[in-house]
Design an enzyme around this catalytic site. Structure first.
Site, PDB file in Angstrom:
ATOM      1  N   ARG A  57       0.808  -1.208   0.000  1.00  0.00           N
ATOM      2  CA  ARG A  57       0.000   0.000   0.000  1.00  0.00           C
ATOM      3  C   ARG A  57       0.852   1.273   0.000  1.00  0.00           C
ATOM      4  O   ARG A  57       0.724   2.117  -0.885  1.00  0.00           O
ATOM      5  CB  ARG A  57      -0.859  -0.028   1.262  1.00  0.00           C
ATOM      6  CG  ARG A  57      -1.792   1.144   1.464  1.00  0.00           C
ATOM      7  CD  ARG A  57      -2.338   1.107   2.907  1.00  0.00           C
ATOM      8  NE  ARG A  57      -2.710  -0.241   3.280  1.00  0.00           N
ATOM      9  CZ  ARG A  57      -3.845  -0.830   2.924  1.00  0.00           C
ATOM     10  NH1 ARG A  57      -4.726  -0.168   2.219  1.00  0.00           N
ATOM     11  NH2 ARG A  57      -4.086  -2.071   3.286  1.00  0.00           N
ATOM     12  N   THR A  58       1.729   1.411   0.983  1.00  0.00           N
ATOM     13  CA  THR A  58       2.509   2.638   1.114  1.00  0.00           C
ATOM     14  C   THR A  58       3.485   2.800  -0.049  1.00  0.00           C
ATOM     15  O   THR A  58       3.659   3.890  -0.596  1.00  0.00           O
ATOM     16  CB  THR A  58       3.269   2.650   2.460  1.00  0.00           C
ATOM     17  OG1 THR A  58       2.335   2.446   3.515  1.00  0.00           O
ATOM     18  CG2 THR A  58       3.969   3.972   2.681  1.00  0.00           C
ATOM     19  N   LYS A  86      24.657  -7.956   3.943  1.00  0.00           N
ATOM     20  CA  LYS A  86      26.056  -8.410   3.858  1.00  0.00           C
ATOM     21  C   LYS A  86      26.999  -7.529   4.660  1.00  0.00           C
ATOM     22  O   LYS A  86      28.203  -7.547   4.439  1.00  0.00           O
ATOM     23  CB  LYS A  86      26.511  -8.415   2.394  1.00  0.00           C
ATOM     24  CG  LYS A  86      25.778  -9.408   1.515  1.00  0.00           C
ATOM     25  CD  LYS A  86      26.177  -9.239   0.048  1.00  0.00           C
ATOM     26  CE  LYS A  86      25.188  -9.914  -0.875  1.00  0.00           C
ATOM     27  NZ  LYS A  86      25.181  -9.341  -2.228  1.00  0.00           N
ATOM     28  N   ARG A 107      11.776   2.839   3.710  1.00  0.00           N
ATOM     29  CA  ARG A 107      11.170   2.130   4.842  1.00  0.00           C
ATOM     30  C   ARG A 107      12.140   1.035   5.274  1.00  0.00           C
ATOM     31  O   ARG A 107      12.711   0.329   4.442  1.00  0.00           O
ATOM     32  CB  ARG A 107       9.826   1.519   4.462  1.00  0.00           C
ATOM     33  CG  ARG A 107       9.305   0.540   5.528  1.00  0.00           C
ATOM     34  CD  ARG A 107       7.904   0.049   5.291  1.00  0.00           C
ATOM     35  NE  ARG A 107       6.929   1.092   5.591  1.00  0.00           N
ATOM     36  CZ  ARG A 107       5.626   0.868   5.753  1.00  0.00           C
ATOM     37  NH1 ARG A 107       5.145  -0.358   5.637  1.00  0.00           N
ATOM     38  NH2 ARG A 107       4.801   1.859   6.009  1.00  0.00           N
ATOM     39  N   HIS A 135       6.079   7.396  11.025  1.00  0.00           N
ATOM     40  CA  HIS A 135       5.510   7.180   9.699  1.00  0.00           C
ATOM     41  C   HIS A 135       4.791   8.482   9.366  1.00  0.00           C
ATOM     42  O   HIS A 135       3.562   8.537   9.310  1.00  0.00           O
ATOM     43  CB  HIS A 135       4.539   5.997   9.753  1.00  0.00           C
ATOM     44  CG  HIS A 135       4.000   5.559   8.418  1.00  0.00           C
ATOM     45  ND1 HIS A 135       4.491   6.025   7.221  1.00  0.00           N
ATOM     46  CD2 HIS A 135       3.006   4.703   8.107  1.00  0.00           C
ATOM     47  CE1 HIS A 135       3.810   5.468   6.231  1.00  0.00           C
ATOM     48  NE2 HIS A 135       2.914   4.673   6.741  1.00  0.00           N
TER      49      HIS A 135
END
Lengths: 337, 337, 337
Positions: A57-58, A86, A107, A135
């Protein structure tokens, strides 16, 4: 607040003027999000849509917002296989990726990761969610939705009555929204949660110190009966010591059409940060409200695109150029709003 | 070497003229990569960015390079769920995918897979890395970076002194770079590695046969003290018989600012193919060098976009059209280089 | 059938006029798919390419088709990490995602999922495959290919002779194709399968009721000797009670060049919905036919792009605008068809 070239990392960057500036630009984005007009103001610009934690969605909302301004989107949707896994530092990842694009949305599940990334990035970074921390675009779209819904009923934000319902202890959307609402005058908060899931005390105290009225209740009916806005959230079972413990809260906060009709004032607006869990044992917001015109949950996600367009336009300094590059849409467009 | 319509599969395709041609075109791409100008020369063209082995950095770099020329990018980032996993041959995959796009970049962990794919493709294919075999665009961007860094100091490639440091046995980036450097005159190679991780003998012999000077040492300090370029690589633990064995090499090849200051000549350039492992037990290139202006590792990745733009422009025969479609950038651009 | 603003969910939506309309528009898309011309008719439009079940071929084909009309593509390629996995209903997912794009392609492994999604979507939805149920664009591209291949030999669809070969019980591609072919006149079907893998009886009866000739045989040679089209399918081992049981069918339906030369009429066209399993123990369509000019399997996938362009153009009502926005291609283009 200066937007041009800035990172957007936290709601704490925003004062009321900055919020109003975002919303004013957002309003100007509506014809483009509705596909009434097309703009190509960012044609040739590239968004690095870096989702090191999955999100449909975001991620798609940010990507569409950038496309609607005419820009291109390059993405990642994985963390396990990235260089970070890594042993690469956020510093290195940020230095590298910021050579590829004009602006980055990031994110990552680790709290503080986006701040660390932004400090090394050579281009502006928007926080798309860093774990339980922040957020900010969710909080902005929620507040924008509240303002529009309230305005459509001829009211303004002064003396707004909002009930926040559910697991108020764990939801970052609620926390950030409280901080933004506190910028306005005389908000009446009703916090509806069981004792154990109350809003953390520092939020309550900050809201009271800013002159707002805060009432805490533990019964749904009591909480929703005098509100302009109901902001329902998911009970976050995974944070409970045991599933059995979580079980006892479920029935308490289930809102459906018959409860709404019996106890709410007419035109009380219903919001939810989504996804809502529609399985029968959760169902904090019943599907039988889907035809209720005051259900604003999909207007929230529609507004998310507009808010993100506004932030891109502000950060990349093209607000006043958007309309200059505009033309009419020439294909079939469904009505969406 | 004819570029138009050709596959780019191996550094062995390149003679010195071909390398110089790529670099000359790359220089012309700089204003676009820096977002000083926008070109739309490939508007309507499609890159098939087919990464059957995950990669954020290389995949996004190729994608951005194509976007910066105005083209569109369709991608895949998975192998487990692709038709290849269901028994489809590279022949079939290539025939199908080459009907979708104008040019393809392919990465796959199997050595030789990209060659096999290219032989069946109906459009040009660029090797984005086929296991331990080849990664030609990495070698080209490394060489391009060496030339630019050296030129910025008023030197030229004649008599270049380069120290290659670390696990020279296993790194494909080092192998390919050696082959390209061997095209130039009188390169002085210092190979810094423990006995067990030396550059394979066929590379050493080829370089000597081409008239270059090759010295092998096993101490970092000795190797770095008379070099124009330090090319540091990751010790690839996973190739060692046991972790205990790998352990003993770690301290030997760790470069940090104090070692650099004490032993290197002024302005010695530091390179690394990235990712560098910044965890404390690896850390072959210390973060305390991040502010050292001679640290060229992020200029390398920036140059990667330019090199890939140049290859796309050459293969698709639009080099001389790029500037004709150009205009000024009208949005905020951070300084990146 | 009205295309503008419609969902495309099932082949049962199509009558013969609708099929012919799609094919007529598809023919007009050929110069764009061949990179002879570029159109930007959908510049500014966004496709939501929502693949909740992985697929490289179909996903990239839809995405390229939209890009070739000038539009942008936002994608998802995962189901496990989506909100659906957290209990979100298809209703909610559809409402949210339909606020982001102009049209959606959806694939999901659950039968009926795309219908459910479409009923809540505010924009047109195309079925990209819902489990064993429907994959209408595959059937359309197969039929379009049959028509073109037949026409190239100077024949028409009247009295078409087609042999469907392999696991006819389980293949959805075969089922949907039968339904579309049944719209034409006097088709002669030869169904080549072992007893246990016969086409379900309802399909056979429907075809006979529509006036078509249906013969069922269980020997490859008998089935292929009088056909215009051979439509070969993969034996779907995973549906058999045991691998040993599946084993006995493998040799029976293996078509290779020597069988083709000995038993088929000249210019018999060979089709396959792909992927074909080229491992030696499967190999239902041998690689030794790759140079056979009547092997149409890659023309099928090329035609897939054209059919999907046609559907987008019809649904978004830009058919007559495509050519108005067109210009010549200015970059190197390989010959693909």
């Amino acid at each position: 607040m200066e937007f041009v070239g800035s990172h957007i990392l936290s709601v704490s960057q925003f004062d009321r003027d900055a919020v109003e500036r975002v919303f004013e630009v957002a309003d100007r984005m509506i014809p483009y999000a509705r596909r009434e007009r097309v703009t190509r103001v960012l044609e040739g610009a590239i968004l690095g849509n870096m989702f090191f934690e999955p999100s449909t969605r975001t991620r798609v909302s940010f990507g569409c917002a950038f496309n609607l301004l005419g820009g291109e989107v390059r993405e990642t949707t994985e963390v396990k296989t990235s260089a970070i896994a890594k042993g690469e530092s956020f510093y290195d990842t940020a230095r590298v990726l910021s050579g590829y694009s004009d602006v980055i949305v990031m994110r990552h599940q680790k709290e503080g990761s986006v701040d660390e990334f932004a400090s090394a990035s050579r281009v502006p970074v928007l926080n798309g969610g860093d774990g339980a921390n922040e957020h900010p675009t969710q909080a902005l779209l929620d507040l924008y939705t509240i303002r529009k819904e309230i305005a459509a009923q001829g009211k303004d934000m002064e003396n707004l009555r909002i009930a926040l319902i559910g697991d108020l202890r764990n939801g970052r959307a609620v926390h950030s929204l409280c901080r933004l609402l506190a910028l306005y005058d005389n908000v009446h908060f009703t916090l509806v949660s069981p004792e154990e899931l109350r809003l953390p005390n520092n939020y309550v105290e900050a809201m009271r110190a800013a002159g707002h009225d805060v009432v805490e209740v533990d019964e749904l009916v009591e909480g929703i009966s005098h509100a302009d806005i109901l902001y329902v959230t998911r009970t976050q079972e995974e944070r409970f010591p045991s599933p059995i413990e979580a079980e006892k809260y479920k029935g308490l906060f289930r809102l459906n059409q018959s409860i709404y009709t019996e106890f709410c004032e007419p035109n009380t607006v219903i919001m939810h940060p989504l996804p809502r869990d529609s399985r029968s044992d959760a169902n904090e917001l019943d599907n039988d409200m889907n035809e209720n015109p005051n259900l604003a949950i999909f207007r929230q996600t529609d507004n998310g695109v507009i808010i993100r367009m506004a932030l891109f336009a502000l950060i990349l300094d093209v607000v006043d150029d958007v309309d200059r590059h505009a033309r009419e849409v020439s294909w079939y467009t469904a009505s969406r709003f």
